[in-house]
Design a protein around this motif. Sequence first.
Motif: not given
Length: 131
Positions: A53-59
């Motif tokens: 989820l962090e990778a997808i959100s760009g964080n």
Amino acid sequence: MDIISLPVEYDKKKIESRYRLVVIAAQRARELSLGSIPKIQTKAKKVTTTALLEAISGNIEFITGQDAIIAKERAEKINYKKLIEEKRKPIEDLSELEKDLKVYLHEKGATEKALEELFAESEESAEKEEE
């Protein structure tokens, strides 16, 4: 709990392939499992889901190409054991800790002696009753 739907939708300008997404998420999951603080709030309990989820959100910031190769070479040269040893500082003022431990050990010893005496008396009385 949120379920990650397949296929995962991600920004193809930042992450050019699913393989890269998996590698980024795997490295971030390793960091999270070692105690890193998550960059997003999620209901997910597993570190792999949180990392994805962090990778997808760009964080997550990541590098690719030649920069990644150079960074990997630098990381291999670092002696982590030496860094950890340098960061550890000896405890200089042990007097308070020693005092607390002595009191604890003294109390523990007194308690054990009292229990031994109590059981010794009960065993003697049991032996007298048997006779």
